[in-house]
Design a protein around this motif. Structure first.
Motif, short mmCIF file in Angstrom:
data_model
loop_
_atom_site.label_atom_id
_atom_site.label_comp_id
_atom_site.label_asym_id
_atom_site.label_seq_id
_atom_site.Cartn_x
_atom_site.Cartn_y
_atom_site.Cartn_z
N TYR A 287 -12.74 12.85 -13.50
CA TYR A 287 -13.12 12.84 -12.10
C TYR A 287 -12.16 12.96 -10.76
N LEU A 288 -10.60 13.06 -11.17
CA LEU A 288 -9.81 12.83 -10.33
C LEU A 288 -9.45 14.04 -9.83
N LEU A 289 -9.49 14.40 -8.30
CA LEU A 289 -8.85 15.44 -7.69
C LEU A 289 -7.62 15.94 -7.85
N GLU A 290 -6.46 15.00 -7.97
CA GLU A 290 -5.31 15.25 -8.41
C GLU A 290 -4.85 14.56 -9.59
N GLN B 218 -15.85 17.95 -6.73
CA GLN B 218 -16.21 17.68 -5.32
C GLN B 218 -15.05 17.71 -4.52
N ARG B 219 -14.67 18.66 -3.73
CA ARG B 219 -13.31 18.71 -2.90
C ARG B 219 -13.74 17.77 -1.73
N ASN B 220 -13.97 16.71 -1.79
CA ASN B 220 -13.92 15.91 -0.69
C ASN B 220 -13.71 14.50 -0.67
N ALA B 221 -12.65 13.86 -0.16
CA ALA B 221 -11.93 12.74 -0.47
C ALA B 221 -13.12 11.55 -0.24
N VAL B 222 -14.23 11.76 0.17
CA VAL B 222 -14.99 10.81 0.06
C VAL B 222 -15.76 10.55 -1.36
N HIS B 223 -15.90 11.51 -1.78
CA HIS B 223 -16.45 11.60 -3.18
C HIS B 223 -15.46 10.97 -4.16
N ILE B 224 -15.77 10.05 -4.97
CA ILE B 224 -15.10 9.80 -6.40
C ILE B 224 -15.50 10.29 -7.51
N TRP B 225 -16.51 10.81 -7.74
CA TRP B 225 -17.11 11.34 -8.90
C TRP B 225 -17.23 12.90 -8.79
N GLY C 289 -18.61 6.58 -2.71
CA GLY C 289 -17.41 6.07 -2.66
C GLY C 289 -17.53 5.02 -1.42
N PRO C 290 -16.46 4.35 -1.32
CA PRO C 290 -16.49 3.25 -0.44
C PRO C 290 -16.32 3.77 0.97
N ALA C 291 -15.74 5.00 1.30
CA ALA C 291 -16.04 5.30 2.65
C ALA C 291 -17.18 5.85 3.03
#
Length: 833
Positions: free
Chosen positions: A188-191, A442-449, A570-572
């Motif tokens: 699930y991690l973008l990096e 999902q290349r959006n920091a808001v999404h965690i999955w 995600g939390p945001a």
């Protein structure tokens, strides 16, 4: 071998020769993957063997051993060399000299080296004390010297591992769990960290260790290929960065994808996620099996005691004792869960009478039963159903649809059951459209999955809200499908509506239900986007939502779906503030469905505090403000935990140009982060005072340190409005003194005009990277064309600012279409500078 020959061979394989050969090997584009790793290991073997042979002349009882990844013959371009110099302890000085002859050439080439010098007894003792050392020794491979010494150590270490497995495997499991908690899940991690994250190379090594214990084994199908894929990505990462790194950073993903011959970074991430998912699922299954075996071993002594008691009872019964024997439950007893599904050893398994080849609903029934019982679905059961179950007819029978809804409504246990079905291809067989969203990043920091996991998480959240709606089945299926369009080009809500209609029809919903599900998918973002980016006092806003939704029952479902979607993002993405805005919007739309017309915003009366501040601002001809701490109260819903939101800043200013940039600039100078911002013109009631006042209701928080005093903020605001405070200069000085660190380059800002969003004003939407002073820059840019900001609606999602500004001409009318487009272009250009 003569000493001259040994020296010549060592010179041929010296640092210079090895370095050149290594460089040629790594630059050969035609050779990559396992062949290159094996060739690099073989080349390194030859070089180290030459160094050892030259340095160990005349020595006995010493060997050079590769351990860890090097021991497995897998060398990535920047991998450490894990080496053990093994000796019998007879000549410590000679061994120390040999170690120097080996280690210094490696260091001279700048290669990372993890080395140790030990006797077999010392190696075994260290392994017994340090689990990581023991894991490395399980892959020990002889390079040079005394083969018997190496073989003896390998045999002893493996025997120790198997003898100590009941103690060491729980240790290893805890180590893996702690690492997963620290590094997150690779899938699930973008990096992601390819090695340390859950589902990464460390977990693959742990599975090899479990298999070596003979206590349990991992499901092997696809495991070797998944591990190879992660190693290939790491190789490409080492080559493109020139560093020994395992973290796949965003700025390097395109290069790594190109090195691997992949289309783009998304294709790369999807392959990484798929590999990680295979390893993570294999780990889950394996650790459950380890636990089952260890529990079984712990129970055996008690079973032997029970067997003896039963034998004694039978002897007494034959002798006429007459007492009854009360035995407990058999360990292997099966408890029924559903038709064809039973519980055994803490798992949901198929009953002996189950016939998946004759029962196409069995996979869904078994999954629903497992999730309802909070049990994992056994690997054997899933594989048997995947191999034998017939496809469901179209449309699905009612039982299949009901079992799907039951599965989706089971809460958190749904996740592991769904993943088990997905691992064996059953989900894409049931829902073919799932393939496009499976493992999709999902290349959006808001999404965690990933997209697919987000859909399941949304269903989990929706199950908690099921009591709020009249049709929980539609809510749960909408949660599963709301982002299904993300696998297609264009607006995912539009594409998703088409897919949802097709899927809902195949699942067996009737025409009206299909229409509701399609509406929910099409408008799943409507409430939160409208509530946070539009003026809820504007009747056009409320009417547009009512027209899109269509009915009160659909609105009820959409409200619950909106919250479930945001909580699963995600939390945001969700807060008590956003929840309150959405609830306010829903109440207004409900009133429209009940026949009440939205109130005209011009007729809305100010609150007592707003009126007090407005009158004071008119009386003094200067800004007046109130500053007070705010904490959201706990909610009765699952999301409702107290949420600190900094402070509420309420400002009243006599209507004049430049208010927005002045206030935003002063807050930026004082290092206050604007979390939300509302700005609107307030006409005071007749008899109070003539004149128009701008009312600003903002939520702000200090970046660090304490909040400034209200008097100081007011004084600076007065200076900003009369021009004596150079806000732009102050911000520029600060930026120059503290240059921003290099990082990922954000996408450029985007400014658009929202069509037909309001009858009273033109709505300009801004999407940009959040940064100190952004609102000041926007406000200043809007002042240049002479437009009037009637209201502003500011929100931040992670690092993204999503703002809407209601603007008019100087006479209070909406901007003409061409002028609105020109203002939007001008603002976008200003933000790009």
């Amino acid at each position: 071998m003569t000493s001259t020959h040994a020296r010549t061979e060592a010179e041929d394989s010296g640092p210079g020769g090895y370095a050149a050969a290594r460089l040629r090997l790594l630059q050969e584009g035609a050779q990559s993957g396992p062949p290159r790793r094996a060739a690099l290991a073989e080349l390194t073997d030859d070089w180290l063997t030459g160094l050892f042979t030259a340095g160990a002349e005349g020595l006995r009882g010493v060997s050079l051993v590769a351990v860890g990844g090097y021991g497995r013959g897998e060398l990535s371009p920047r991998s450490d060399l894990d080496l053990l110099l093994l000796h019998d302890g007879s000549d410590p000085k000679a061994i120390a000299a040999l170690a120097d002859r080996l280690w210094y050439p490696v260091w001279d080439l700048g290669l990372a080296l993890d080395h140790s010098v030990r006797t077999p007894a010392e190696a075994r003792r260290t392994a017994g004390e340090d689990l990581k050392v023991q894991l490395g020794l399980l892959d020990a491979r002889h390079l040079a010297g005394d083969l018997g010494l190496t073989t003896g150590l390998r045999t002893a270490v493996l025997a120790d591992w198997r003898n100590q497995a009941p103690k060491r495997l729980p240790e290893l499991r805890d180590l893996c769990a702690e690492r997963a908690e620290r590094q997150g899940e690779l899938q699930y991690l973008l990096e992601p960290d390819l090695k340390e994250a859950r589902g990464g190379l460390r977990d693959a090594t742990a599975l090899r260790a479990v298999a070596a214990s003979w206590l349990a084994d991992a499901p092997r199908e696809g495991l070797a290929d998944a591990r190879r894929r992660l190693l290939d990505v790491r190789d490409a990462l080492h080559l493109t960065t020139g560093r020994a790194t395992d973290r796949l950073a965003l700025q390097e993903q395109d290069q790594v994808a190109a090195e691997l011959g992949l289309l783009d970074a998304d294709t790369l991430l999807r392959q990484v996620y798929e590999a990680a998912r295979v390893i993570a699922y294999a780990s889950d299954v394996t650790w459950r099996e380890v636990g089952r075996v260890l529990r079984s071993r712990a129970v055996r002594p008690r079973l032997r005691k029970l067997a003896r008691e039963r034998s004694d009872f039978l002897r007494r019964a034959v002798a006429g004792d007459g007492r009854t024997w009360g035995g407990g439950k058999s360990v292997a007893e099966r408890s029924p869960l559903a038709e064809g599904v039973v519980e055994q050893d803490g798992e949901a398994v198929l009953a002996r009478t189950a016939r998946p080849e004759r029962d196409p609903v069995l996979p869904l029934r078994a999954a629903a039963a497992a999730a309802q019982a909070g049990l994992p679905l056994s690997l054997h059961a899933v594989r048997r159903m995947a191999a034998a179950a017939r496809p469901l007819p179209t449309p699905w029978p009612a039982e299949a649809r009901e079992q799907l809804v039951t599965l989706l409504g089971s809460g958190p246990p749904t996740v592991q059951v769904w993943e088990a079905l997905e691992a064996e291809g059953l989900i894409t067989r049931l829902l073919p459209d799932w393939e496009r969203v499976r493992c999709r990043p999902q290349r959006n920091a808001v999404h965690i999955w990933t997209v697919d996991r987000h859909l399941i998480e949304t269903a989990v959240r929706a199950s908690e809200l099921a009591r709020r709606v009249g049709r929980p089945d539609l809510l749960l299926v909408a949660a599963l499908l709301h982002d299904i369009g993300k696998g297609w080009p264009g607006d995912h809500s539009v594409a998703g509506e088409i897919i949802a209609r097709d899927v809902a029809g195949r699942i067996g919903f009737d025409r009206d239900e299909v229409t509701v599900l399609a509406t929910l998918v099409r408008h799943h973002l409507l409430l939160v986007e409208t509530a946070t980016r539009r003026d809820l006092e504007d009747p056009a806003t409320v009417r547009s939502v009512a027209e899109a939704v269509g009915s009160q029952s659909t609105l009820e479902l959409l409200h619950a779906l909106t919250e479930a979607d945001a909580l699963a993002t995600g939390p945001a993405a969700w807060s008590s503030w956003r929840g309150a805005l959405v609830t306010d919007l829903v109440k207004r739309v409900s009133a429209v469905f009940a026949g009440d017309e939205p109130a005209d915003p011009e007729a809305a009366a100010p609150t007592a505090e707003q009126e007090r501040l407005a009158v004071e601002a008119i009386r003094t001809g200067a800004p007046v403000l109130a500053l007070r701490a705010q904490t959201e109260p706990p909610s009765e819903e699952p999301s409702g935990e107290p949420e600190p939101l900094g402070v509420e800043l309420l400002i009243a200013v006599p209507d004049q140009p430049g208010v927005l940039p002045a206030v935003a600039g002063v807050l930026a100078v004082h290092r206050l982060t604007v979390r939300t911002a509302e700005l609107r013109a307030l006409e005071l009631p007749d008899g109070v005072h003539e004149g128009s006042v701008l009312l600003l209701d903002w939520r702000v928080a200090a970046e660090y340190g304490s909040l400034p005093q209200a008097a100081r903020l007011r004084a600076d605001l007065v200076r900003a409005l009369d021009g004596s405070l150079d806000v732009a200069g102050r911000l520029a000085e600060r930026d120059a003194a503290y240059p921003r660190r290099r990082g990922v380059v954000p996408p450029p800002p985007r400014v658009t005009v929202a069509p037909a969003a309001s009858r009273h004003a033109t709505v300009i939407e801004v999407r940009a990277q959040d940064a100190p002073g952004l609102l000041f820059r926007i406000g200043r840019a809007l002042e240049k064309p002479g437009v009037r900001v009637r209201s502003a609606h500011v929100s931040t999602l992670g690092s993204n600012a999503v703002d809407a500004f209601y603007v008019t001409t100087g006479t209070g009318d909406p901007l003409p279409r061409e002028e609105a487009a020109q203002v939007a272009r001008m603002l976008e250009e200003a933000l790009r500078e």
